[in-house]
Design an enzyme around this catalytic site. Structure first.
Site, short mmCIF file in Angstrom:
data_model
loop_
_atom_site.label_atom_id
_atom_site.label_comp_id
_atom_site.label_asym_id
_atom_site.label_seq_id
_atom_site.Cartn_x
_atom_site.Cartn_y
_atom_site.Cartn_z
N HIS A 169 13.04 12.48 -21.81
CA HIS A 169 12.97 12.16 -23.24
C HIS A 169 11.68 12.82 -23.70
O HIS A 169 10.60 12.22 -23.65
CB HIS A 169 12.96 10.66 -23.47
CG HIS A 169 14.24 10.00 -23.06
ND1 HIS A 169 14.36 8.67 -22.79
CD2 HIS A 169 15.49 10.53 -22.84
CE1 HIS A 169 15.62 8.40 -22.45
NE2 HIS A 169 16.30 9.50 -22.46
N HIS A 215 22.34 2.12 -18.88
CA HIS A 215 21.33 2.52 -17.90
C HIS A 215 21.62 1.89 -16.53
O HIS A 215 20.73 1.36 -15.87
CB HIS A 215 19.93 2.14 -18.40
CG HIS A 215 19.49 2.96 -19.57
ND1 HIS A 215 18.51 2.58 -20.45
CD2 HIS A 215 19.91 4.17 -20.02
CE1 HIS A 215 18.36 3.50 -21.39
NE2 HIS A 215 19.20 4.49 -21.14
N ASP A 231 19.34 17.33 -17.88
CA ASP A 231 19.90 16.00 -18.18
C ASP A 231 21.39 16.18 -18.43
O ASP A 231 21.77 16.67 -19.49
CB ASP A 231 19.17 15.44 -19.42
CG ASP A 231 19.57 14.01 -19.74
OD1 ASP A 231 20.33 13.41 -18.96
OD2 ASP A 231 19.10 13.50 -20.78
N HIS A 276 24.45 4.35 -28.99
CA HIS A 276 23.23 5.14 -28.80
C HIS A 276 23.27 6.40 -29.65
O HIS A 276 24.29 6.72 -30.25
CB HIS A 276 23.00 5.46 -27.31
CG HIS A 276 24.09 6.25 -26.65
ND1 HIS A 276 24.25 7.61 -26.83
CD2 HIS A 276 25.07 5.88 -25.78
CE1 HIS A 276 25.26 8.03 -26.09
NE2 HIS A 276 25.79 7.00 -25.45
N HIS A 330 18.37 13.83 -27.67
CA HIS A 330 16.92 13.70 -27.70
C HIS A 330 16.32 15.02 -27.26
O HIS A 330 16.98 15.82 -26.60
CB HIS A 330 16.47 12.55 -26.78
CG HIS A 330 17.05 12.64 -25.39
ND1 HIS A 330 16.53 13.44 -24.41
CD2 HIS A 330 18.16 12.06 -24.84
CE1 HIS A 330 17.26 13.32 -23.31
NE2 HIS A 330 18.27 12.49 -23.54
N ASP A 374 25.35 10.27 -14.78
CA ASP A 374 24.28 10.83 -15.61
C ASP A 374 23.13 11.08 -14.65
O ASP A 374 22.43 10.14 -14.25
CB ASP A 374 23.90 9.82 -16.71
CG ASP A 374 22.86 10.39 -17.68
OD1 ASP A 374 22.23 11.42 -17.37
OD2 ASP A 374 22.68 9.78 -18.75
N ARG A 389 30.89 9.32 -21.17
CA ARG A 389 29.86 10.10 -21.88
C ARG A 389 29.94 11.53 -21.35
O ARG A 389 30.22 11.74 -20.17
CB ARG A 389 28.47 9.49 -21.67
CG ARG A 389 27.34 10.28 -22.31
CD ARG A 389 26.02 9.50 -22.42
NE ARG A 389 25.40 9.17 -21.16
CZ ARG A 389 25.40 7.97 -20.61
NH1 ARG A 389 25.99 6.96 -21.22
NH2 ARG A 389 24.81 7.74 -19.44
N ASP A 416 0.82 -1.22 0.00
CA ASP A 416 0.00 0.00 0.00
C ASP A 416 0.86 1.27 0.00
O ASP A 416 0.34 2.35 0.25
CB ASP A 416 -0.97 -0.01 1.19
CG ASP A 416 -0.23 -0.02 2.51
OD1 ASP A 416 1.01 -0.23 2.50
OD2 ASP A 416 -0.88 0.17 3.55
N TYR A 446 32.29 3.48 -25.15
CA TYR A 446 32.21 2.47 -24.10
C TYR A 446 33.01 1.26 -24.56
O TYR A 446 32.61 0.57 -25.50
CB TYR A 446 30.74 2.09 -23.85
CG TYR A 446 29.85 3.33 -23.74
CD1 TYR A 446 29.69 3.98 -22.51
CD2 TYR A 446 29.23 3.88 -24.87
CE1 TYR A 446 28.92 5.14 -22.42
CE2 TYR A 446 28.47 5.03 -24.78
CZ TYR A 446 28.32 5.65 -23.56
OH TYR A 446 27.57 6.80 -23.47
N GLU A 494 27.45 14.96 -21.53
CA GLU A 494 26.10 15.36 -21.96
C GLU A 494 25.75 16.76 -21.47
O GLU A 494 25.86 17.07 -20.28
CB GLU A 494 25.07 14.37 -21.40
CG GLU A 494 23.63 14.75 -21.73
CD GLU A 494 22.62 13.69 -21.31
OE1 GLU A 494 22.90 12.93 -20.35
OE2 GLU A 494 21.54 13.64 -21.93
N GLU A 551 25.02 14.28 -26.34
CA GLU A 551 25.59 13.34 -25.39
C GLU A 551 26.37 12.18 -26.03
O GLU A 551 26.02 11.02 -25.86
CB GLU A 551 24.49 12.78 -24.49
CG GLU A 551 23.26 12.24 -25.20
CD GLU A 551 22.22 11.72 -24.21
OE1 GLU A 551 22.57 10.86 -23.40
OE2 GLU A 551 21.06 12.19 -24.27
N1 GLY Z 1 19.52 10.45 -18.74
C1 GLY Z 1 18.86 9.83 -19.81
C2 GLY Z 1 19.49 10.14 -21.09
O1 GLY Z 1 20.55 10.73 -21.11
O2 GLY Z 1 18.94 9.87 -22.12
MN MN Z 2 20.00 12.39 -22.29
MN MN Z 3 21.41 11.71 -19.41
#
Ligand code: GLY
Ligand code: MN
Ligand code: MN
Length: 439
Positions: free
Chosen positions: A361, A243, A271, A350, A354, A260, A406, A38, A388, A408, A384
């Site tokens: 996103h 992720h 982000d 990737h 975005h 990130d 990365r 709950d 890797y 970003e 970004e």
């Molecule tokens: N933090 C999610 C991305 O960079 O897409």
């Molecule tokens: Mn991002």
């Molecule tokens: Mn990110």
């Protein structure tokens, strides 16, 4: 800074203009999500619902109705009624009076009356604007209402003959940010940049990844903010897991850590990713790879210009990174062929960015008439790039394995070129090392 009811009204007016006469739009907020048994997750309003209403309570539905050409439209808000006992347990509610007085609704109803009231509102409208597919439970209710209105034909009532995907209209409007929205995103970015700066200052070999995450959360919390997505704090090879959210391993001397993480402010997200050495000093391999990515990122940011294709930053970043991989001996072959065959996906799997807005996103189509769309003023995108090198990648020299990097930032396309909202956190090797040396 907060958006005002005038801002929300202006958005509703723009939606109504696109709906045409004799139409109805129905939009519900998100359901409360259960965590376990709950205990529920803290409620976070649906972004599009809030974008139109400024109303952040759960269990709410907004209905907009247009009449004949030129007539005013009406805005009805269905929400929870005030209830002394429930408010003692769970907090304040605007109630139906508050919905009219503070949220500008023309009419407000208790949410429990929705099934009853909506039938009359739906009857004899030509078009229904509805976000099909967002909530299966609500989709089923809408279908039941339509059937119910249809069954009233002998009473002279008919259901809308067209159902239009409301998200297509809302997503396009949300894609283009106003000056106030950019201002909110700038605040979110500043807070997130401060959090990353603190992480660079606080990290020490032996610290747990979650302890470093706590340093970021400290800054978010001090500013009344929550993360806009689950934070990634990955030491060493965990930086290669795109992720990674376990964040439960020790940070090792000699490794990099990839963070990130960012917060949202007044429902607008930031982000940010930064990657830096746990001990404050990049190794030669880490530095060499980092600089390839940074050069790619800087060139890609420069391509976020009005008129350029959404994909331009990606193409630029890929080319610079592939050349870097060739120069460092991580790949062999012909640059054009590597790009053509996407062989670089061994290290870069990737996209380069975005849309960013109320959702991390964010909504908005990426293509128009079959082609990647062009940046317009007020569009916000992340940039970004990363590389890797899998810890078990035997195609490369052992010294490179397990490095994940990365970088970003969040970028607005403006009439004066790219505006980097997240510039307050350092990213050159020299600036990162200098900041970390002082702490
Ligand atoms: N933090 C999610 C991305 O960079 O897409
Ligand atoms: Mn991002
Ligand atoms: Mn990110």
């Amino acid at each position: 800074m907060k958006l005002t009811q005038a801002n929300f009204r202006e958005r509703r007016d723009r939606l109504i203009e696109q709906m045409g006469p004799n139409s109805i739009a129905i939009i519900a907020t998100s359901p409360v999500a259960m965590r376990n048994r709950d205990a529920d997750y803290k409620f976070r309003t649906d972004s599009s619902f809030f974008w139109l209403t400024g109303f952040a309570e759960p269990e709410a539905v907004a209905v907009f109705e247009t009449g004949d050409v030129g007539e005013e439209y009406s805005y009805s808000l269905f929400c929870r009624e005030r209830d002394r006992e429930m408010e003692i347990w769970n907090g304040y509610r605007a109630g139906v009076d508050g919905a009219v007085e503070d949220y500008d609704a023309d009419e407000a109803y208790a949410i429990d009356l929705l099934d009853e009231e909506i039938i009359e509102k739906l009857a004899n409208k030509e078009k229904l604007y509805y976000r099909i597919g967002q909530r299966a439970d609500f989709d089923a209710r809408v279908c039941a209402w339509i059937k119910q209105v249809d069954e009233q034909q002998r009473r002279g009532n008919g259901a809308p003959s067209q159902i239009v995907q409301l998200d297509q209209i809302l997503d396009e409007m949300r894609l283009h940010k106003s000056a106030q929205e950019i201002e909110l995103m700038q605040i979110a970015s500043n807070i997130s940049a401060e959090a990353h700066t603190r992480a660079m200052q606080k990290v020490r070999p032996g610290m747990m990844e979650y302890a470093l995450e706590a340093e970021l959360n400290y800054i978010f919390g001090q500013n009344g903010c929550l993360p806009s997505y689950n934070s990634i704090v990955g030491g060493g090879e965990n930086g290669c897991i795109l992720h990674y959210v376990e964040n439960n391993k020790p940070l090792k001397d000699g490794d990099l850590v990839l963070i990130d993480a960012a917060c949202e402010y007044e429902y607008y997200a930031s982000d940010i990713t930064r990657t830096f050495p746990v001990n404050g000093k990049f190794s030669p391999e880490q530095k060499a790879l980092y600089e390839v990515i940074l050069n790619a990122q800087l060139a890609a940011i420069d391509a976020v210009r009005v008129g350029n294709s959404y994909k331009e930053p990606h193409h630029i970043a890929v080319r610079i990174m592939v050349q870097g991989l060739l120069d460092l001996g991580l790949m062999k072959g012909d640059i054009e062929q590597i790009i053509e065959t996407e062989a670089y996906q061994q290290f870069y799997m990737h996209g380069t960015g975005h849309w960013l807005g109320m959702d991390v996103h964010d909504v908005g189509s990426y293509k128009a008439e079959g082609d990647w769309r062009a940046y317009k003023e007020g569009m916000v995108v992340t940039v970004e790039p990363g590389l890797y090198i899998a810890p078990d990648d035997e195609t490369v020299d052992a010294k490179w394995r397990g490095i994940g990097i990365r970088i970003e930032d969040d970028v607005v396309a403006t009439a004066n070129g790219p505006l980097v909202l997240t510039k307050n956190v350092v990213k050159s090797v020299a600036d990162i090392e200098a900041l970390m040396a002082q702490s």
